[in-house]
Design a protein around this motif. Structure first.
Motif, PDB file in Angstrom:
ATOM      1  N   PHE A   7       0.511  -1.630  -0.068  1.00 50.52           N
ATOM      2  CA  PHE A   7      -0.399   0.147   0.357  1.00 50.52           C
ATOM      3  C   PHE A   7       0.796   1.314  -0.101  1.00 50.52           C
ATOM      4  O   PHE A   7       1.687   1.647   0.719  1.00 50.52           O
ATOM      5  N   LYS A   8       0.347   2.120  -1.113  1.00 49.20           N
ATOM      6  CA  LYS A   8       1.286   3.263  -0.916  1.00 49.20           C
ATOM      7  C   LYS A   8      -0.026   4.550  -0.511  1.00 49.20           C
ATOM      8  O   LYS A   8      -0.430   5.207  -0.501  1.00 49.20           O
ATOM      9  N   ASN A   9       1.079   5.198   0.913  1.00 53.16           N
ATOM     10  CA  ASN A   9       0.378   6.780   1.650  1.00 53.16           C
ATOM     11  C   ASN A   9      -0.151   7.203   0.103  1.00 53.16           C
ATOM     12  O   ASN A   9      -0.214   7.835  -0.901  1.00 53.16           O
ATOM     13  N   TYR A  10      -1.466   7.892   0.579  1.00 50.35           N
ATOM     14  CA  TYR A  10      -1.720   8.902  -0.400  1.00 50.35           C
ATOM     15  C   TYR A  10      -1.544  10.468   0.407  1.00 50.35           C
ATOM     16  O   TYR A  10      -1.540   9.980   1.373  1.00 50.35           O
ATOM     17  N   VAL A 245     -12.858   3.511   1.490  1.00 50.10           N
ATOM     18  CA  VAL A 245     -12.109   5.342   1.845  1.00 50.10           C
ATOM     19  C   VAL A 245     -12.988   5.282   2.330  1.00 50.10           C
ATOM     20  O   VAL A 245     -14.458   4.784   2.485  1.00 50.10           O
ATOM     21  N   SER A 246     -13.080   6.170   4.585  1.00 45.00           N
ATOM     22  CA  SER A 246     -14.881   6.963   5.028  1.00 45.00           C
ATOM     23  C   SER A 246     -14.528   8.026   5.175  1.00 45.00           C
ATOM     24  O   SER A 246     -13.232   8.242   5.618  1.00 45.00           O
ATOM     25  N   GLY A 247     -15.263   8.820   5.433  1.00 47.44           N
ATOM     26  CA  GLY A 247     -15.159  10.485   5.934  1.00 47.44           C
ATOM     27  C   GLY A 247     -15.515   9.832   6.653  1.00 47.44           C
ATOM     28  O   GLY A 247     -17.031   9.837   7.013  1.00 47.44           O
ATOM     29  N   SER A 248     -15.030  11.174   7.830  1.00 50.35           N
ATOM     30  CA  SER A 248     -15.951  10.956   9.423  1.00 50.35           C
ATOM     31  C   SER A 248     -15.845  12.566  10.069  1.00 50.35           C
ATOM     32  O   SER A 248     -15.339  13.765   9.081  1.00 50.35           O
ATOM     33  N   ILE A 255      -8.819   5.793   5.234  1.00 45.37           N
ATOM     34  CA  ILE A 255      -8.251   4.100   4.005  1.00 45.37           C
ATOM     35  C   ILE A 255      -8.055   3.031   4.511  1.00 45.37           C
ATOM     36  O   ILE A 255      -6.921   2.754   5.257  1.00 45.37           O
ATOM     37  N   TRP A 256      -8.998   1.653   3.997  1.00 49.03           N
ATOM     38  CA  TRP A 256      -8.227   0.389   5.183  1.00 49.03           C
ATOM     39  C   TRP A 256      -8.241  -0.619   3.856  1.00 49.03           C
ATOM     40  O   TRP A 256      -9.536  -0.370   2.483  1.00 49.03           O
ATOM     41  N   GLN A 263      -3.821   4.435   6.155  1.00 51.71           N
ATOM     42  CA  GLN A 263      -3.634   5.451   6.201  1.00 51.71           C
ATOM     43  C   GLN A 263      -4.817   6.358   6.741  1.00 51.71           C
ATOM     44  O   GLN A 263      -6.608   5.792   6.694  1.00 51.71           O
ATOM     45  N   SER A 264      -4.682   7.229   7.447  1.00 48.56           N
ATOM     46  CA  SER A 264      -6.105   8.560   8.041  1.00 48.56           C
ATOM     47  C   SER A 264      -5.339   9.942   7.926  1.00 48.56           C
ATOM     48  O   SER A 264      -4.133  10.082   8.057  1.00 48.56           O
TER      49      SER A 264
END
Length: 388
Positions: A7-10, A245-248, A255-256, A263-264
């Protein structure tokens, strides 16, 4: 794509600026553009910048809603709409269809009694859901059917590739629909189901006010539960690569991968909506009025100056929210306040040092301020001093 790829970070790729208030919704319009909705009552349509593949520029501003705008859907180009159309739903109970060729309102669909919370295209029809507990089906501008789908507010609707509709509600359940028939009710969340997405080939993703994200099989089993957000989860989306991906409300997009948070991405405000672009980039809608695109591809990462600007937006935001003993950190005096002598022995003063509040006590005999320690917020905004 081999799933064993690391996984590469965004990282930030581009910021889309123009909305004057919270950005509430995102709709990816194929590769043609991105539509966004806002509390500023507008829908904006953004198209790729021909000179810089990372960037998008504002193409149309769609004006007509009288209150904040939420859900969006895209109608791909067809004989009626040469450049496609956007469907929007608002707090004003209206559903509008906009012609992207000229930015004009093409249809007004009136019928819901309360806020419109979700929209899907079902072949030629538009299906809308609302806080009024109903689903409404519109065909060529006319209401053809409506039914009470939940006993509480409906918050989201999606259409599965297999054709069924799924709704999520304040009653904490999801329902799977074939026409007006409920095939299954998914119970398990402990609070409102706020966002839905399809996870290709696997099932249905739900985001909830209970802080969790679930992946359900179509038969109702919970295949995965993703826990990690510190507050309400408003939105969720998935990509063919298997990423979610989820938004809160906790000011992050997470990112899951395979059920684990990899990543958060911190934001300077609440993250109302998140969507994947086809290429794997992520689009986020934030309460600070900005739409942001995040990428894991080196060549699409923003310039260093833009990355620095984002870091400072974040720290400004954190500073503005940080409270010390019930006071806003940014309202506390700086070190210069220690030049002013105290009046009584043991008198205390809290000042700002960097990103912290520090308490000092006046020593009458020595005529100086003694550092007591850092101030941290106790329960009910009471003050606790962490003795240094």
């Amino acid at each position: 794509m081999d799933m064993e790829i690391d996984f590469k970070n965004y990282q930030l790729s581009h910021e889309l600026r123009g909305h004057e208030d919270d950005v509430r919704g995102i709709c990816v319009c194929g590769n043609a553009g991105i539509a966004t909705s806002s509390r500023d009552k507008t829908v904006r349509y953004w198209v790729p910048d021909p000179t810089d593949k990372r960037k998008y520029e504002s193409s149309k501003i769609l004006l007509g809603h009288s209150s904040f705008v939420g859900p969006l859907a895209w109608i791909p180009p067809n004989p009626d709409f040469v450049e496609g159309a956007i469907v929007s739903g608002g707090m004003d109970t209206m559903v509008f269809v906009w012609n992207l060729s000229n930015g004009e309102k093409f249809l007004s669909l009136k019928g819901h009694h309360l806020q419109v919370t979700g929209l899907v295209l079902d072949d030629e029809d538009i299906v809308s859901c609302s806080v009024d507990c109903t689903l409404r089906r519109w065909r060529k501008g006319q209401l053809v059917e409506n039914w009470e789908a939940h006993k509480s507010a409906i918050q989201a609707i999606i259409k599965l590739t297999s054709g069924e509709l799924v709704t999520g509600s304040t009653d904490t359940t999801l329902k799977l629909w074939k026409g007006r028939t409920c095939l299954h009710t998914f119970a398990g969340h402990s609070d409102t189901v706020r966002g839905l997405a399809e996870m290709h080939g696997l099932g249905i993703l739900s985001a909830s006010h209970d802080g969790s994200i679930r992946l359900w099989s179509l038969t109702g089993e919970v295949l995965m539960e993703m826990v990690g957000h510190a507050s309400i989860v408003y939105s969720v989306d998935s990509h063919v690569s298997g990423l979610i991906v989820s938004g809160s409300e906790d000011c992050s997009a997470k990112i899951w991968k395979d059920g684990a948070c990899v990543q958060s991405i911190e934001h300077p405000g609440c993250v109302w909506d998140v969507k994947f672009l086809e290429n794997g980039d992520i689009v986020t809608a934030c309460s600070d009025g900005a739409v942001r695109i995040w990428t894991s591809y080196q060549e699409r990462i923003a310039d260093p100056a833009d990355l620095d600007s984002y870091v400072s937006q974040l720290s400004q935001y954190k500073l503005s929210r940080k409270r010390v003993g019930g006071l806003k950190l940014e309202d506390l005096p700086g070190l210069e306040a220690l030049q002013i002598p105290g009046t009584t022995d043991g008198q205390t003063k809290v000042i700002r040092e960097g990103d912290n509040g520090v308490a000092y006590a006046w020593d009458l005999r020595e005529q100086k301020w003694d550092k007591i320690g850092e101030v941290v917020d106790g329960p009910e905004d009471g003050m606790k001093v962490a003795c240094s």
